[in-house]
Structure formats: structure tokens, C-alpha cells
Write a protein that holds these residues in place. Structure first.
Motif, short mmCIF file in Angstrom:
data_model
loop_
_atom_site.label_atom_id
_atom_site.label_comp_id
_atom_site.label_asym_id
_atom_site.label_seq_id
_atom_site.Cartn_x
_atom_site.Cartn_y
_atom_site.Cartn_z
N ASP A 45 90.97 -35.88 10.09
CA ASP A 45 90.18 -34.72 10.53
C ASP A 45 90.99 -33.43 10.42
O ASP A 45 90.89 -32.53 11.26
CB ASP A 45 89.71 -34.94 11.97
N LEU A 46 91.79 -33.31 9.37
CA LEU A 46 92.67 -32.15 9.20
C LEU A 46 91.94 -31.00 8.52
O LEU A 46 91.09 -31.21 7.64
CB LEU A 46 93.89 -32.52 8.35
N THR A 47 92.31 -29.79 8.90
CA THR A 47 92.01 -28.61 8.11
C THR A 47 93.28 -28.28 7.34
O THR A 47 94.32 -28.06 7.93
CB THR A 47 91.60 -27.42 8.99
N VAL A 48 93.19 -28.29 6.02
CA VAL A 48 94.37 -28.08 5.17
C VAL A 48 94.26 -26.71 4.52
O VAL A 48 93.22 -26.35 3.96
CB VAL A 48 94.48 -29.19 4.11
N VAL A 49 95.35 -25.95 4.60
CA VAL A 49 95.45 -24.63 3.98
C VAL A 49 96.53 -24.73 2.91
O VAL A 49 97.69 -25.02 3.21
CB VAL A 49 95.84 -23.57 5.04
N SER A 50 96.17 -24.52 1.64
CA SER A 50 97.12 -24.81 0.58
C SER A 50 96.72 -24.15 -0.73
O SER A 50 95.53 -24.03 -1.03
CB SER A 50 97.21 -26.33 0.37
N CYS A 51 97.73 -23.71 -1.50
CA CYS A 51 97.54 -23.46 -2.93
C CYS A 51 97.66 -24.83 -3.58
O CYS A 51 98.73 -25.25 -4.00
CB CYS A 51 98.59 -22.48 -3.45
N GLY A 52 96.56 -25.54 -3.63
CA GLY A 52 96.56 -26.99 -3.68
C GLY A 52 97.01 -27.62 -4.98
O GLY A 52 96.86 -27.08 -6.07
N GLY A 53 97.55 -28.82 -4.83
CA GLY A 53 97.96 -29.70 -5.92
C GLY A 53 97.78 -31.13 -5.47
O GLY A 53 96.81 -31.45 -4.78
#
Length: 294
Positions: A45-53
Motif C-alpha cells: 500500500d505504498l505511495t512511491v515518488v520516483s523518476c522511475g526505473g
């Protein structure tokens, strides 16, 4: 203060429902050892903040992300991260899209404890239409210009990988770009670093020393902890392993096999499995890297 932690101790400090920021950029200098450690916990149930990869890809494939805030999710040499593609197509996570300028200023606002920062990026695009959290403000000065208000990207926890760190939590990035890692550490309530090498003293220009101890909660020694992403100049992206990752992501059975082989054990087991794969293929993980940790 000695802030060293084992990777297991770090993982025990992240709880379900948290907002987790992940440094790095696409498939470059991602804190993959920390991400892999989270996969061995029950956190969800995470909110992830990322310049994603692949950080986003692995967490999405395991069903750990409730909401993603990102300007992109890419493997660089592969334009779109395959597990992110699947998650978007199946609707298994909520996606809040920002552009890179909004993302930069949202992190900056959080780092400075401001509610938002004004930015011109995104005006005239469809991003505000798809992201209702984005509002506009009018300059209080004579120009009266309308600007987009990028809200502060506050996080419970930030995860960042650096080349060198000391036991107090100072971190050094030796590559060509610090990305937004320093802002992640300043915008989060707690920050956990992984590092290629512990040092007693730092050598290099001050602009490599952007991660400061007052913003860091704990430090994990994780040689090759960014694998399979790059950690230049220490090592490059392991393109052979990344190709294997992408192939496995295409088929559920192949992904189960990949997970059992590479992700079911701890970090030491992962690194051994990567080495065994390289030996079998006659290749070296992160070919061309200079190993300064052993």
C-alpha cells in the motif's frame, strides 16, 4: 553518531501505507539493494515518488504500490519499464503524472517546507487536466502572470544510493549527475542511504557532497547495490541482466522463475545469483566497471 544499519534493519523501518521516495533516474544509480530488501517484507500500500526505473517495476510487479507519482518510468535503453506498462494497462496502481520541471519544484518545495513552488512547466499541456492535484496561481506583482503551482512532494522515507558515505550519514556522488537525490533527502522525514563504500574522509570537489548527515537516518553498506542499474564511474548498467529482466517480465511463468532465482533470498544471495548467471553466459555483471569496493 554511527548510523550504520544492516539491510534487514533498514527494511524493518518501512511500514505499509508510507510515502516512499526513491532517488536515481530511470535505470541509473537506483538504490536497488534497498528496494530488493523491501520485497522480502510484507510492506504494501505504498505511495512511491520516483523518476522511475526498475525500482518502480519490481515494486509494481509485487503489488506493493498503491499510487505512483512520477514524470516517467524507463529503463533508459528500454524506453518503457515493462512492469509499469502492465500495471498501467491493468489498472493495478494509481498514477499521478508530473513533468520533470514540476517534479523538481515539488521536491524543492518540500525540501524548503513550502506548500508549493510556482512553475511555468506544464501550462498549456494536458497534464493538469489528468492530474487534478495541480492548481494554478496568479503572481501578486504587476505582471499578474498565471503560473502552475507544483505542490510539495513530502515523503515519509527517501531511499538513495551513493558511491561513498561515512558512518555519520554524509554521502558522495561521483557520477556525472547528482539527479535529484539531495532534494529527496531534504524532502523526506527519514532518509536511508546505501553506499558502495564507507570512507573515513572524502576526496573530491564539494559539489559531489550534496547528501548531508543532518538529513540522513541510516546508512547501509551495499557494494554493487545499484545493480542492475548503472553507478558510474564505478560500474555501468548491466545490459545483459536488464535484457533478461525484460524478457522475464513478458511471461508470468518466466517471471516466477526469475523471482525465485534472484529475488527470493537476501542481497548476498542476489549477488551470488547474478555472478553465477554471468559465469554461465561468459559475461561479467556491469561489464567495464571498476570495482573499488573489494
Amino acid at each position: 553518531m554511527d548510523k550504520r544499519l544492516s539491510v534487514q534493519e533498514f527494511a524493518g523501518r518501512v511500514a505499509s501505507g508510507m510515502t516512499v521516495g526513491i532517488g536515481g533516474w530511470g535505470s541509473r544509480r537506483k538504490p536497488m539493494a534497498l528496494v530488493r530488501a523491501l520485497l522480502l517484507t510484507g510492506v504494501t500500500d505504498l505511495t512511491v515518488v520516483s523518476c522511475g526505473g526498475p525500482d518502480v517495476g519490481l515494486l509494481a510487479a509485487a503489488g506493493r504500490i498503491r499510487k505512483l507519482v512520477a514524470p516517467f518510468v524507463t529503463l533508459d535503453s528500454v524506453p518503457l519499464e515493462p512492469h509499469f506498462r502492465t500495471a498501467r494497462e491493468t489498472g493495478t496502481l494509481a498514477f499521478e503524472e508530473w513533468d520533470e520541471s514540476m517534479f523538481l519544484w515539488g521536491l524543492t518545495a518540500a525540501a524548503h517546507r513550502l506548500p508549493f513552488m510556482p512553475v511555468r512547466g506544464g501550462l498549456g499541456s494536458d497534464i493538469p487536466r489528468h492530474n487534478p492535484r495541480l492548481r494554478t496561481v496568479v503572481s501578486p506583482y504587476e505582471d499578474g502572470e498565471e503560473l502552475l503551482a507544483a505542490p510539495a512532494l513530502r515523503m515519509d522515507v527517501a531511499l538513495v544510493h551513493v558511491h561513498r558515505a561515512d558512518v555519520r550519514g554524509n554521502g558522495q556522488s561521483l557520477g556525472p549527475d547528482p539527479y535529484f537525490d539531495d532534494l529527496f533527502t531534504e524532502a523526506a522525514t527519514e532518509t536511508y542511504l546505501s553506499c558502495e563504500q564507507f570512507v573515513d574522509r572524502f576526496a573530491g570537489p564539494p559539489q559531489t557532497l550534496l547528501v548531508q548527515r543532518q538529513n540522513v537516518t541510516g546508512v547501509v553498506h551495499a557494494p554493487h547495490g545499484a545493480h542492475f542499474t548503472s553507478c558510474a564511474p564505478d560500474y555501468g548498467r548491466d545490459e545483459a541482466f536488464q535484457r533478461a529482466y525484460v524478457r522475464a517480465a513478458r511471461d508470468p511463468a518466466a517471471w516466477r522463475e526469475f523471482t525465485a532465482r534472484f529475488l527470493a533470498g537476501g542481497e548476498d544471495a542476489y549477488q551470488r545469483a547474478v555472478a553465477e548467471l554471468a559465469d554461465a553466459d561468459g559475461t561479467v555483471p556491469g561489464a567495464g566497471h571498476k570495482d573499488v569496493t573489494r
